[in-house]
Design a protein around this motif. Structure first.
Motif: not given
Lengths: 233, 233
Positions: A45-46, A48-55, A63, A65, A70, A73, A157
């Motif tokens: 999930e992390y 995906r959220l990282i890639s989605l939030s700054d594609p 974002h 890391r 990850l 975390q 990712f």
């Protein structure tokens, strides 16, 4: 036979991410399975959220890391979510185990056969280079892989196309001449959309996703690669 | 008090997506909770895979499908995964229920108070306009919301910036003057990265994500919106 290279996902496909459940069970009796499942889900999930939030970040996601961070975390999240105490010693033990995951038993033989037939072999993984090097080394696979490719170079990712696109920086072949192999249905889905010829290793007998195209091939363990290529071990 | 508008997530925040577990339990005894959890997880996963796999499509993702369709496909996956029989009648019953989810009990009062003070109120949801209209109508919230904004216009899902960006097409305000409210930690994470002022409604007492910035505010139910704004009901 047009396939020129076989590219494997690493975590879940070559390396058994749930093998860590046994150690988790020893450290947190009764919770090993819950920890390893939640840990894995949150790790993915992390990404995906990282890639989605700054594609469309110029140098990947701002974002971004490394997957190792990850993973750590995600472990912390899993333990908190289950109401289990965080402990530096337990965390280090679990992370150390993650750096040396068990390989599925048939994998060496399959890679050896592929190499023996002159097939190009590679990993494409969300893992960062350091953790991949450690995993490949401890699994004794260093001599069986031509390329160990990390998405770290693009700081995005899977399943982003730019991540699958890293294969082309190392292997010159049409997308459809690359056989991409993953145990993760979501990874197969993304790779099929990307244009690779795909093989889903469905070890657990799960249904495939109900969106997207079906994979080109499905098998129950890594030996299916040889079937797809018409090779015998 | 600089906040000029309050924008709510819909599913999970205004509408209780797990309320459907009771019907699922009647249709599939002993499996209601497993169905509703897996259904929800898969629904969200599909939005992410679709957006990730074509992040820079000119007209959104070429894999885009309305959230209603993804919700149905996710239900089918959940039932298959649990080894439960698919049935047109059960599927229609569950989908019909999904179109009319229960609202959390305090939500009307909070929205009424906000409107009474002249605050702009809106939904920003992954849901497509038809399903949002149905949900808002059946929850009796049509008169309590200035805007019902769907990501359908950009054919990409949260947490992509372009999805959060749809708010600006309806509400003229600085990002940080928008209070974005969600029960979904991942949504709050994305909205915080985007630049909104954020409030996480943590109804279940969960840990926050272990990546990203903490939300600006956290509360245990929707009344926390009034606390953040310094309003009394």
């Amino acid at each position: 036979m047009p396939i020129q290279a076989v590219v494997f996902d690493a975590y879940g496909t070559l390396f058994d991410v749930y093998s860590i459940g046994a150690l988790a069970e020893r450290l947190y009796p009764g919770q090993g399975s819950a920890i390893s499942t939640l840990w894995r889900d949150k790790q993915i999930e992390y990404t995906r959220l990282i890639s989605l939030s700054d594609p469309d970040g110029e140098h990947g996601s701002r974002h971004y890391r490394p997957f190792w961070d990850l993973t750590r975390q995600a472990l912390r999240y899993a333990l908190q979510r289950l109401g289990l105490p965080l402990s530096d010693a337990h965390e280090e033990a679990l992370m150390a185990q993650y750096a040396q995951l068990t390989a599925f038993p048939e994998n060496h033989g399959v890679l050896q056969t592929l190499r023996g037939r002159g097939m190009t072999t590679a990993i494409l993984s969300n893992g960062n280079p350091e953790m991949l090097a450690s995993a490949v080394q401890s699994a004794g696979m260093a001599d069986l892989l031509d390329h160990v490719i990390s998405v770290d170079g693009v700081r995005q990712f899977k399943t982003m196309p730019v991540a699958y696109g890293e294969v082309a920086r190392h292997i010159v072949a049409e997308k459809s001449d690359v056989l991409f192999v993953s145990s993760n249905a979501w990874d197969v889905l993304g790779a099929t959309w990307f244009g690779f010829t795909t093989l889903w290793i469905n070890r657990q007998g799960l249904p495939f996703e109900t969106i997207g195209r079906r994979p080109d091939h499905t098998g129950s363990d890594l030996r299916a690669v040889l079937d797809v290529l018409g090779l015998v071990a």
